[in-house]
Design a protein around this motif. Structure first.
Motif, mmCIF file in Angstrom:
data_model
loop_
_atom_site.group_PDB
_atom_site.id
_atom_site.type_symbol
_atom_site.label_atom_id
_atom_site.label_comp_id
_atom_site.label_asym_id
_atom_site.label_seq_id
_atom_site.Cartn_x
_atom_site.Cartn_y
_atom_site.Cartn_z
ATOM 1 N N GLU A 287 1.027 -1.363 0.033
ATOM 2 C CA GLU A 287 0.006 -0.055 -0.125
ATOM 3 C C GLU A 287 0.816 1.255 -0.163
ATOM 4 O O GLU A 287 1.693 1.427 0.854
ATOM 5 C CB GLU A 287 -0.968 -0.090 1.283
ATOM 6 C CG GLU A 287 -2.056 1.305 1.113
ATOM 7 C CD GLU A 287 -2.848 1.220 2.569
ATOM 8 O OE1 GLU A 287 -3.823 0.714 2.463
ATOM 9 O OE2 GLU A 287 -2.297 1.679 3.691
ATOM 10 N N PHE A 288 0.495 2.195 -0.709
ATOM 11 C CA PHE A 288 1.451 3.373 -0.949
ATOM 12 C C PHE A 288 0.380 4.703 -0.509
ATOM 13 O O PHE A 288 -0.748 4.611 -0.666
ATOM 14 C CB PHE A 288 1.699 3.622 -2.481
ATOM 15 C CG PHE A 288 2.870 2.602 -2.905
ATOM 16 C CD1 PHE A 288 4.006 2.722 -2.689
ATOM 17 C CD2 PHE A 288 2.202 1.506 -3.738
ATOM 18 C CE1 PHE A 288 4.796 1.700 -3.331
ATOM 19 C CE2 PHE A 288 3.140 0.722 -4.197
ATOM 20 C CZ PHE A 288 4.510 0.710 -3.868
ATOM 21 N N THR A 289 1.228 5.624 0.283
ATOM 22 C CA THR A 289 0.428 6.776 0.655
ATOM 23 C C THR A 289 0.692 8.014 -0.390
ATOM 24 O O THR A 289 1.883 8.221 -0.542
ATOM 25 C CB THR A 289 0.666 7.120 1.855
ATOM 26 O OG1 THR A 289 0.500 5.903 2.757
ATOM 27 C CG2 THR A 289 0.100 8.255 2.700
ATOM 28 N N THR A 290 -0.308 8.612 -0.692
ATOM 29 C CA THR A 290 0.034 9.666 -1.847
ATOM 30 C C THR A 290 -0.807 10.924 -1.313
ATOM 31 O O THR A 290 -1.691 11.051 -0.471
ATOM 32 C CB THR A 290 -0.321 9.158 -3.233
ATOM 33 O OG1 THR A 290 -2.001 9.427 -3.218
ATOM 34 C CG2 THR A 290 -0.150 7.832 -3.542
ATOM 35 N N SER A 291 -0.792 11.891 -1.994
ATOM 36 C CA SER A 291 -1.321 13.237 -1.688
ATOM 37 C C SER A 291 -2.181 13.305 -3.158
ATOM 38 O O SER A 291 -2.849 14.540 -3.145
ATOM 39 C CB SER A 291 -0.506 14.452 -1.892
ATOM 40 O OG SER A 291 0.263 14.360 -0.587
ATOM 41 N N LEU A 292 -2.587 12.453 -3.808
ATOM 42 C CA LEU A 292 -3.605 12.423 -5.038
ATOM 43 C C LEU A 292 -5.010 12.545 -4.454
ATOM 44 O O LEU A 292 -5.522 11.800 -3.678
ATOM 45 C CB LEU A 292 -3.308 11.239 -5.751
ATOM 46 C CG LEU A 292 -2.079 11.184 -6.732
ATOM 47 C CD1 LEU A 292 -1.973 9.527 -7.339
ATOM 48 C CD2 LEU A 292 -2.350 12.454 -7.658
ATOM 49 N N PRO A 293 -5.849 13.376 -5.291
ATOM 50 C CA PRO A 293 -7.132 13.082 -4.981
ATOM 51 C C PRO A 293 -7.741 12.012 -5.255
ATOM 52 O O PRO A 293 -7.358 11.138 -6.138
ATOM 53 C CB PRO A 293 -7.699 14.118 -6.078
ATOM 54 C CG PRO A 293 -6.538 15.174 -6.266
ATOM 55 C CD PRO A 293 -5.440 13.953 -6.224
ATOM 56 N N THR B 226 -3.191 0.376 -3.534
ATOM 57 C CA THR B 226 -2.329 -0.947 -3.361
ATOM 58 C C THR B 226 -2.029 -1.237 -4.740
ATOM 59 O O THR B 226 -2.883 -1.572 -5.584
ATOM 60 C CB THR B 226 -3.305 -2.024 -2.548
ATOM 61 O OG1 THR B 226 -3.462 -1.530 -1.059
ATOM 62 C CG2 THR B 226 -2.236 -3.207 -2.768
ATOM 63 N N ALA B 227 -0.935 -1.497 -5.020
ATOM 64 C CA ALA B 227 -0.547 -1.851 -6.473
ATOM 65 C C ALA B 227 0.484 -2.920 -6.192
ATOM 66 O O ALA B 227 1.334 -3.022 -5.409
ATOM 67 C CB ALA B 227 -0.079 -0.800 -7.226
#
Length: 494
Positions: free
Chosen positions: A438-444, A475-476
């Motif tokens: 799982e990655f944490t982003t600032s994307l909407p 998650t990718a």
């Protein structure tokens, strides 16, 4: 003044923001304002003009590349006895546009076609020298001009060349580096007003044909003020912009690239060594601090994983390394340091002197990217091509949400405009495999096209679709020697 007529036919997570490169702030009164490059450049090494025109229309423009760098268009030596090597192009015998890639009309048509496709054209120009000792007696140039070393009818005469007519022997002597001969090439007296005027006239012919900028070959071997004098006389490009100038400066203890940034940007080979080495080894986590390791400011640097010299002379990572090479190029377009340049040339096999695919007279055959082609179309590989649009979408945004595992896995955002993850674990034959996390982003929140796995066209994605939740996580699975790239201009349903 003599006038000459020119005929030109463990994991680490961080939310600290690393600022993006600021717009150039040049306070030096002698510095010349530069035109900005708004995305990555592709060095289309050796491509003939007709093929380039079509490639701009069919691939480079639609992919979103900002510009191409084309090989020198000037008339050059012909070395039939050496099998027409690639370095012919860097030994001009006149400034006429009659090279093995085509004539002035074909060149002009290419420039027009690429500009119409939204791709600027930057020309590789050779100003330091003319032909070399090894070409003496090799016959006329590619356009039929008879010449001799130090005598180029209609262009230069003997007095236009430096008196130090021997090879550079001491690279710690700056005078010698700039006044003696680079591997036997006739070294022009670039401090001469006559030489400068001739060169400015040549460059202006190109600008008037629609060329938007120049890469200056062997700039280290000319005094910075000499190059400045030439480019200060350049015409404006439509609609009144200053041509973009960047210079090949292989820095060492004697010559720094920063000496040349008052009138143009400069290449940084330290970047090449660092990034190519990291992706070749599969240890990329240290790249987070890359800007702190390099001497040039981001807005002054042109960066690349390989160019036509390094892939032959110091091949840390080249097209022969496949996906590892492509991934490194993707990183260069994702990380906010410098202007990225991708190398697309041809397969030279084990012969590092080989020229492009040519006919029996040494003239370049049409280039293409079909199966079995000798041309290496790195710019079309999906890991690379998808990042051209990513680069444009995240322009001006700094690094956010950095994560790495201390080794082969890194991920970072570019503000709220984009996010990338890289898995270099398969580099150089490593057995490391795919990773799912799982990655944490600032994307909407939204569904995005992963542009490293497929194209985003007409609101549809030919690759993987990735769902970003309302908290910015997704998650990718990231394959070895691959990655994930999401950006705001590739959101499905938008």
């Amino acid at each position: 003044m003599r006038l000459r007529a020119l005929t030109l036919t463990t994991a680490v997570v961080s939310s600290v923001v690393v600022p993006a490169a600021a717009a150039p702030q040049r306070t030096n009164t002698e510095a010349r304002p530069l035109a900005a490059t708004e995305g990555p450049i592709v060095q289309m090494f050796g491509w003939p003009w007709d093929s380039l025109a079509e490639e701009c229309r069919s691939s480079l423009g639609p992919s979103g590349y900002a510009a191409i760098q084309v090989s020198p268009p000037t008339e050059h030596v012909q070395l039939a006895g050496e099998g027409y090597p690639w370095y012919e192009d860097y030994q001009p015998v006149s400034y006429e546009l009659r090279s093995r890639r085509g004539d002035a009309e074909q060149f002009g048509n290419m420039v027009s076609a690429c500009n119409a496709a939204g791709v600027k054209v930057y020309v590789d120009v050779v100003l330091n020298h003319m032909s070399g000792s090894g070409s003496q007696g090799s016959g006329p140039g590619s356009g039929g001009t008879e010449y001799a070393k130090y005598d180029y009818p209609g262009t230069y005469v003997d007095s236009d060349f430096h008196d130090c007519r021997r090879d550079i022997a001491d690279y710690t002597d700056k005078w010698e580096v700039r006044n003696c001969e680079l591997v036997g090439l006739a070294d022009l007296k670039t401090e001469s007003t006559e030489v400068r005027d001739t060169q400015t006239a040549y460059l202006n012919e190109l600008v008037d044909m629609g060329v938007s900028g120049f890469r200056v070959d062997a700039a280290k071997h000319m005094a910075p003020q000499d190059i400045a004098a030439v480019v200060d006389g350049l015409h404006k490009t439509p609609p009144g912009a200053t041509p973009y100038v960047y210079q090949e400066v292989i820095a060492d203890a004697t010559t720094s690239a920063s000496e040349y940034t008052g009138h143009g940007d400069a290449t940084t080979f330290a970047y090449t060594d660092r990034v190519a080495g990291a992706f070749a080894d599969g240890s990329v986590s240290g790249l987070r601090n890359l800007p702190d390791e390099l001497s040039l400011k981001s807005e002054q640097a042109v960066v690349f994983v390989a160019n036509h010299d390094t892939e032959r002379s110091s091949p840390t990572l080249t097209y022969k390394d496949g996906a590892a090479y492509d991934l490194a190029n993707a990183f260069a377009m994702a990380f906010p340091y410098g202007t990225a340049r991708v190398q697309s040339g041809f397969d030279f096999g084990s012969n590092t002197d080989a020229g492009p695919p040519s006919d029996s007279n040494g003239f370049t055959e049409p280039a293409g990217c079909g199966d079995g082609s000798a041309w290496v179309c790195t710019h079309r590989h999906q890991l690379v091509a998808g990042m051209a649009g990513f680069s444009s979408a995240v322009s001006g945004a700094g690094v956010t949400d950095w994560w790495d595992n201390g080794s082969n896995l890194i991920a970072f955002g570019r503000g709220d405009a984009g996010f990338v993850a890289f898995n270099s674990g398969g580099a150089q034959g490593s057995a490391r495999e795919q990773v799912t996390r799982e990655f944490t982003t600032s994307l909407p929140a939204g569904t995005y096209c992963d542009v490293m796995t497929g194209r985003f066209e007409n609101g549809e994605c030919t690759g993987e679709a990735v769902e970003v939740s309302s908290d910015g996580t997704f998650t990718a699975m990231v394959e070895a020697n691959s990655g994930v790239a999401l950006h705001e201009n590739a959101e499905l349903g938008s």
